[in-house]
Enzyme design. Structure first.
Site, mmCIF file in Angstrom:
data_model
loop_
_atom_site.group_PDB
_atom_site.id
_atom_site.type_symbol
_atom_site.label_atom_id
_atom_site.label_comp_id
_atom_site.label_asym_id
_atom_site.label_seq_id
_atom_site.Cartn_x
_atom_site.Cartn_y
_atom_site.Cartn_z
ATOM 1 N N SER A 45 7.763 124.110 13.550
ATOM 2 C CA SER A 45 7.270 124.696 14.803
ATOM 3 C C SER A 45 7.674 126.168 14.893
ATOM 4 O O SER A 45 7.122 126.922 15.697
ATOM 5 C CB SER A 45 7.808 123.916 16.008
ATOM 6 O OG SER A 45 9.198 123.716 15.893
ATOM 7 N N GLU A 182 6.101 110.771 16.561
ATOM 8 C CA GLU A 182 5.521 111.766 17.481
ATOM 9 C C GLU A 182 4.237 111.257 18.131
ATOM 10 O O GLU A 182 3.384 110.661 17.477
ATOM 11 C CB GLU A 182 5.247 113.074 16.708
ATOM 12 C CG GLU A 182 4.632 114.153 17.595
ATOM 13 C CD GLU A 182 4.870 115.577 17.117
ATOM 14 O OE1 GLU A 182 5.552 115.781 16.092
ATOM 15 O OE2 GLU A 182 4.372 116.493 17.800
#
Ligand code: KIV
Length: 278
Positions: A45, A182
């Site tokens: 990320s 996730e």
């Protein structure tokens, strides 16, 4: 004292939730060192929150290593995991071992994270068999967002739910240390938590897990391009930075910065003597 993998396992056994957050630099790692955090992930990320890219796909292995080295220097206690970027391990077992090995050597992390389930199990197992601890990442895998056409929540239908559960089982069998799940429906998370002996950490997949992981910038209000639906924003760091920089600006413009006592001074007479020799 440094948190080891056995401590994370112990937490699971005792039904105590683990706390995991991301970090991308030395200064943040030093702050996290003072927090109740069990593990830190240098996530890919970083591609979005640190480099301003549109997705995680753009970040390179070299860039991940630079961020991770900074975190490693500031982080002493929590378990440190480094994310393997897109295409650093997917092409072959050889690439996977070589690149994960490089990350372990150069960043001195405790484990690497690899997105993927059964479709990549040979590469994940090859890495584990070469002596590298692996954190798996299943459910919605952001590195596959082009294949999904976005970032969907997974596991609502039988095919997806069973597929994610089978991925989790395959990862445990391959020897993964832990799994991040996730954007998946909570009963799938719960099933894996209850049926696997390794920790299962949730991101956007409900509370029925062995712990939670988030992108730290999301919970402190330091990345505004996209705030995930499940996030609580506990601080407004962007606002606080804005405020501090504007106060600095006003002090400079009004001639109040730096303060008198912080200015290196010399007497006018002394300076006159020096300037004569010019
Ligand atoms: O890259 C990332 O930040 C992640 C999340 C699981 C936090 O993979």
């Amino acid at each position: 004292m440094k948190i080891k993998y056995k401590d994370l396992l112990e937490k699971k056994k005792n039904n105590r939730k683990a706390v995991l957050v991301t970090a991308y630099d030395y200064s943040m790692a030093k702050v996290l060192e003072k927090c109740r955090v069990d593990a830190v992930l240098v996530g890919d990320s970083a591609s979005m929150v640190m480099l301003g890219n549109n997705s995680t796909l753009e970040i390179s292995l070299d860039e991940m290593i630079v961020f991770s080295k900074g975190v490693r220097k500031g982080l002493k206690t929590p378990y440190l995991i480094v994310d393997m970027p897109f295409m650093s391990y997917q092409p072959s077992r050889r690439d996977a071992i070589k690149n994960c090995g490089r990350v372990m050597k150069e960043t001195r992390c405790d484990a690497v994270k690899m997105e993927g389930g059964r479709e990549l199990i040979d590469r994940i197992k090859a890495v584990i068999d070469s002596g590298i601890p692996v954190c798996g990442h299943i459910g919605m895998k952001p590195q596959s967002f082009k294949k999904y056409g976005g970032y969907p929540i997974m596991g609502y239908n039988e095919e997806e739910a069973l597929s994610i559960i089978r991925d989790g089982i395959a990862l445990e069998k391959a020897g993964a240390e832990m799994i991040i799940i996730e954007s998946t429906v909570d009963l799938v998370t719960k099933y894996l938590k209850e049926n696997l002996s390794i920790p299962v950490y949730s991101i956007g997949s409900g509370r029925e897990s062995d712990g939670q992981i988030v992108v730290v910038n999301d919970i402190i209000g330091f990345y505004s391009d996209f705030v995930p639906r499940f996030i609580n924003v506990y601080e407004n760091i962007s606002g606080r930075i804005e405020n501090a920089v504007n106060r600095f600006s006003a002090d400079v413009e009004k001639g109040r910065f730096p303060q008198d006592k912080k200015i290196p001074k010399m007497s006018k007479e002394e300076f006159k003597k020096i300037i004569k020799n010019l």
